[in-house]
Design an enzyme around this catalytic site. Structure first.
Site, short mmCIF file in Angstrom:
data_model
loop_
_atom_site.label_atom_id
_atom_site.label_comp_id
_atom_site.label_asym_id
_atom_site.label_seq_id
_atom_site.Cartn_x
_atom_site.Cartn_y
_atom_site.Cartn_z
N GLU A 182 43.75 44.47 33.42
CA GLU A 182 42.10 44.49 33.48
C GLU A 182 42.17 46.17 33.91
OE1 GLU A 182 44.99 43.40 35.45
OE2 GLU A 182 44.49 41.65 36.79
N HIS A 235 44.49 40.13 47.99
CA HIS A 235 43.29 39.26 47.31
C HIS A 235 42.91 39.02 48.53
CE1 HIS A 235 47.04 37.82 45.28
NE2 HIS A 235 46.35 37.38 44.18
#
Ligand SMILES: Cc1ncc(C[n+]2csc(CCOP(=O)(O)OP(=O)(O)O)c2C)c(N)n1
Ligand SMILES: Cc1ncc(C[n+]2csc(CCOP(=O)(O)OP(=O)(O)O)c2C)c(N)n1
Ligand SMILES: [Mg+2]
Ligand SMILES: [Mg+2]
Lengths: 328, 336, 328, 336
Positions: free
Chosen positions: A60, A129
């Site tokens: 990322e 999440h």
């Protein structure tokens, strides 16, 4: 009127932006064959090829840096963070590089990138999440922050975000992907920095973002039946914030309730309240401006716990009713 | 490390590419950096600078060797110890000095200062205050070059300490799988702040990390201008032909303290002195080589040294005369 | 009365905590021989050895993870981020792991760590070395956020933070390291979650944090000469926030000004304002509650620009005076 | 990959350490995982689960081989595909099922769910929703073990995709310079979501990355229980003696889709089928080995399979009967 889902609206915006401008490229994990974790990029690999739909390793910081580097090279990358939470791995590249480079270099660069962050709870995806981080980015000069609540706005705001010459954080909500609405075929833009007044009302101003907008509108319907007339405003762009319609509304209603899913403490609601009370609306306030937001807990996985952590329809109705009736 | 290049100059790519005049220009650049940095050090000691300062003294051969191996159209990212890179690329000590003194007229107009010089139009994509911060950025620039099929490369400089950031891993891996035209230059100057390189890695060379990603890595004498130039030039040629990335570890030494606050308790004066001897100092080595090859003579060398010092005088005078930034422009660059 | 600098006070707190408890260890870059970038850990390597003063490679995610992993193993690590800005590289380990693990695992672990973040502007260190990120952490349930403004509080709060069984973000300010004040020798604790009222006043409540506290006190002195009586409150712990003294103060003064160095938009000031206006103090407000904070720009390097970006003494005086005189 | 172990069982460390009874227990654990995961898949298809799901089917030899090579006092971190780890370590399908169904009585009481099971007292330091998230954490646990001179190791499991996160680099480097007692197990199941491993790395083996940090790395047949056990056991012994970290790359295969949303457009059915054949399926392989060695007979095997399935029935019934978490406890665990 043609209807599309929020997912399809985003997909169409990407197609139209990429058709119109070869500099628009996509960078992210599993955005090619897989079509993105939420299906937003489905079909784009076939249409635009691996040169413009770039599947990455799970990196990322690398993805974020690749977007910033490509942006200062004249491309217009749209990054896909798969889940909003993973931007925690790219904060340095996003905040210290992407957002600051233009100022540090006294205007020598533009950084036209969009970072898509699918966020929010409600799917049972648990604490790592389900995050809503928009106020972190609101707190970063150099970034813009966009948060569409409908299919129509999803498309129009994404096209405008891609046009923008600055790094734009584009906050999507997982539970919205399947929601449907009218979406014109043409490549229309909804300008960044313009609030949407969803519904006019005289008794109370309800400012809501993302998933909370639909719940706020439902709540307004229910309260209308009780004789409480609620105005619902969705800022859509959190930075820069178009506060004028909110301030004007509070001048008329005298009451403000800000609703968001992110946890309350340190959240965007504080910004809205602080702006309103510092404005001319201060003199018109008939009741304390209130916030209703996520409970201060990492989002739990199971249904009952998750629902208890996130503002629900009934919570909005309850708080708005109390506020309208001066019961706070 | 010996001055092997001294004997082998005729075989050097540097001579072929730069010619005698170019080699002299490179030496002039190294002299300028040395003179500039020594002046900056004095300015600091005299209390005329603000904020931190990281000096390039001792690393001039890598600074200039790497950047003079590039050509117009190429891009590069510098790091926190970047005065040498700025000067090697732009040859503009006035602007660099203005940045260091917080004045207008520099590269970054009082916004960036010592760590954030940039001259984007020319391909100098900026210094960086974040160790390894340029590495992920170079991936994006490499991608852009590749997607547009430009005949260019992107070079990114970083220190030995930066080699331990996760950013390195992600960047090197992505460059390898996509065969990006990126050249990674690790300026291994033996320390990251107080940490000797052998306390932060457990392998012999940093360049060996490249093999874990599947592309070439070289460890070279970073105080030998010719070796640096040739290695980077070859890497750039390969990258231009689609041959993918290269990692170059240039062994060098930081002569000054890490930054303003460094008491240097982690090393001996003796060690520093050894790196200043003629067989190690990058300036003395290139001077000796060019003298030996007859490309310069002592007289010309003296003139070059004088010119470097004159240009630094001029830069200081120019920068001191420059106005302070105008605070009314504070918010001018936040958004495009 | 013994005086120490803020730096020395922190150093003494570390020594006393480490003397008292072998589980307290330090992890960070250049904290050994170098003594830390700001000298806070000077002498500790000699005293406690490499087993407890752990110099690391430049790996901020690794450092953060090492702290979390050590904390759940029963140690009490104190991490050193060298500059607050570098925590952008450790956000995932800090926020998604350290702050959430206890809830995700339904209370099976404790995460007793302190992460020291030397932050703030004023030294000419430019946009990547001058950040104030405290409100990001205030927005993270599971974290506590402490921000001492004096040498006395630095020591007492650091000792309390090390005692605490939760991850504590400890925000220091670079410009405070050399400031001096009375610091007792014994290992006293200042409890987390208790605001400090620095000065009583009737006309206006000034809430300030970190570097701004000293400026606020100076401003209060100056304004006292103009007949404006300012109460100055320093929350010291931003999460959990002890709002009671602030609310009580505003009930008395009817006026609130919140001052912090971090940029205004999305900052901690919004939280304070939102809490106050939602409280019983709402009915006592005589003027709009205001914020004075960093300008929305990455911190510039040069002196004039930097000073223009950060609230100065004269700005505090100006805004407080206006507010007290109903000129807003 | 052949069933080499089948012939060499007598030489295996696994037999020596576990004995025949232990080997049977390991097989039982693998059978339990398979039965459990197949049931979870059905529950998902019947709409009785919520959120995502990552199944371990096909990876049981690595799951059990790695964890049964540890002993009491050791610790480990699992990842998002962690049901197999939870079962291999705790042998408690009831609690695991309760977590998956969002009920009380599980490991994480409705807070964590499928990705966040943990049984900290026993050394199971939890699953993780963040790819590579456990890697930096293991550094801290390794440090704690080392500082307290405990006779223990920390093991951390992660996927092939996780090997490209910067976290890996920082963790492996720190473990190497400090010689931490940490064992890194990369479950290379050929894909990271839709990304085949050869599209995300440009070298032959992930284990070769260990050499870039200066410690041993091995690539092994992750579907061979005995090979996994022996390799991890040896690594653990070395680590206990202060020999430092080891990276083990266990080659295996994910039989089911990545998660609920996976249409599996990136691979062929044929490929999946090949990994289910008797020479590759980890259960069939260990069964064959133990049969061949006379450690189990067909009858006992049938009983074991039945028992696995019964235990899963029981777990489902138990979990379904368990109460939902009480929302009044929502804020109970935010702070200690
Ligand atoms: C992410 C990050 N961590 C730490 C620092 C503080 N810092 C600045 S330079 C430096 C040492 C860098 O060492 P190296 O990469 O070898 O470069 P050198 O200074 O030796 O040129 C450190 C720790 C930083 N600027 N950024
Ligand atoms: C930091 C982060 N990035 C992305 C994801 C989304 N994600 C979950 S699992 C996965 C694939 C992981 O692949 P691998 O490590 O090989 O494990 P496997 O799923 O194959 O077991 C991805 C991309 C995540 N959870 N965390
Ligand atoms: Mg170095
Ligand atoms: Mg995998």
């Amino acid at each position: 009127m043609r209807e599309l889902s929020y997912r399809e609206a985003l997909n169409e915006a990407l197609v139209q932006a990429m058709d119109a401008d070869p500099d628009v490229i996509l960078i992210g994990e599993d955005i090619g064959t897989y079509g993105g974790a939420f299906g937003v990029t489905r079909g784009l690999l076939d249409r635009f090829g691996t040169g413009r739909v770039i599947d990455t390793p799970i990196s990322e910081a690398g993805i974020t840096g690749a977007c910033v580097g490509a942006a200062i090279s004249g491309l217009r990358p749209v990054g896909d963070m798969q889940f909003s939470d993973f931007i925690t791995l790219g904060m340095e590249q996003l905040v210290l590089q992407g957002a600051r480079m233009r100022t540090m270099f006294a205007g020598q660069v533009k950084v036209p990138l969009v970072m898509r962050l699918p966020g929010g709870a409600g799917t049972g995806a648990a604490a790592q999440h389900s995050g809503s981080y928009e106020n972190w980015f609101v707190h970063v000069p150099g970034l813009k922050v966009v948060m569409p609540a409908s299919a129509y706005d999803a498309k129009g705001l994404l096209l405008a975000a891609i046009d923008d010459d600055n790094p734009v954080i584009f906050c999507e909500h997982k539970l919205l992907y399947n929601t449907r609405g009218h979406v014109p075929e043409e490549a229309y833009r909804e300008p960044l920095g313009v609030s949407r007044v969803w519904r006019r009302g005289r008794d109370l101003t309800l400012v809501a973002t993302s998933m909370m907008v639909a719940l706020a509108l439902e709540a307004a319907d229910q309260l209308a039946g009780e004789g409480i007339d609620v105005e619902v405003i969705d800022p859509r762009t959190l930075r820069p914030l178009d506060e004028t319609p909110i301030v004007e509304s509070v001048i008329r209603t005298g009451r403000l309730l800000v609703v968001h899913e992110a946890v309350e403490t340190g959240g965007f609601g504080g910004e809205v309240v602080a702006r309103v009370v510092a404005s001319e609306a201060f003199d018109y306030l008939d009741a304390p401006p209130l916030r209703l937001a996520g409970k201060d807990v990492p989002v739990p996985q199971s249904e009952v716990l998750e629902a208890a952590a996130i503002p629900q329809f009934r919570d909005i109705v309850r708080d708005a009713r109390k506020l309208a009736r001066n019961e706070v | 490390m010996q001055n092997a290049a001294r004997e082998s100059l005729p075989q050097c790519q540097a001579l072929k590419v730069l010619g005698p005049a170019g080699l002299k220009a490179s030496l002039a650049s190294m002299l300028l950096i040395r003179a500039f940095e020594e002046r900056v050090d004095q300015l600091y000691l005299a209390g005329r600078t603000r904020g931190t300062l990281h000096l390039s003294i001792g690393q001039e051969a890598t600074n200039v060797g790497a950047l003079h191996a590039l050509r117009a159209g190429d891009r590069f990212f510098s790091h926190h110890r970047g005065h040498g890179h700025a000067l090697a690329w732009t040859d503009d000590p006035r602007r660099a000095m203005a940045d260091i003194l917080g004045k207008s007229g520099g590269f970054c107009e009082g916004f960036g200062g010592t760590m954030h010089m940039a001259d984007v139009k020319s391909g100098f994509l900026g210094g960086n205050g974040i160790v390894a911060g340029g590495l992920p950025l170079s991936t994006g620039v490499g991608l852009a070059i590749q997607l547009r099929a430009e005949d260019a490369v992107c070079l990114v400089l970083f220190g030995d300490g930066a080699a331990n950031e996760g950013a390195l891993h992600e960047a090197l891996n992505m460059a390898s799988i996509w065969q990006l035209p990126v050249i990674y230059i690790c300026e291994n100057n033996s320390y990251a702040m107080s940490t000797p390189v052998n306390r932060s890695i457990n392998v012999e060379t940093i360049s060996s990390r490249a093999t874990a990603y599947g592309f070439p890595g070289f460890t070279i004498d970073g105080n030998d201008f010719l070796e640096v130039f040739d290695c980077v030039h070859a890497a750039a040629s390969r990258a231009r032909k689609g041959g993918g990335p290269t990692l170059v570890e240039a062994l060098t030494y930081r002569i000054k303290g890490h930054s303003r606050s460094d008491r240097q308790a982690y090393r001996s004066r003796e060690e520093v002195r050894r790196w200043q001897e003629p067989d190690r100092d990058p300036l003395l080595r290139l001077e000796a080589t060019l003298l030996h090859a007859g490309i310069v003579d002592e007289e010309e060398l003296s003139a070059m040294r004088l010119r470097a010092s004159d240009r630094v005088d001029d830069a200081v005078a120019w920068a001191e005369a420059a106005p302070a930034p105008d605070p009314s422009g504070l918010l001018d660059h936040v958004y495009a």
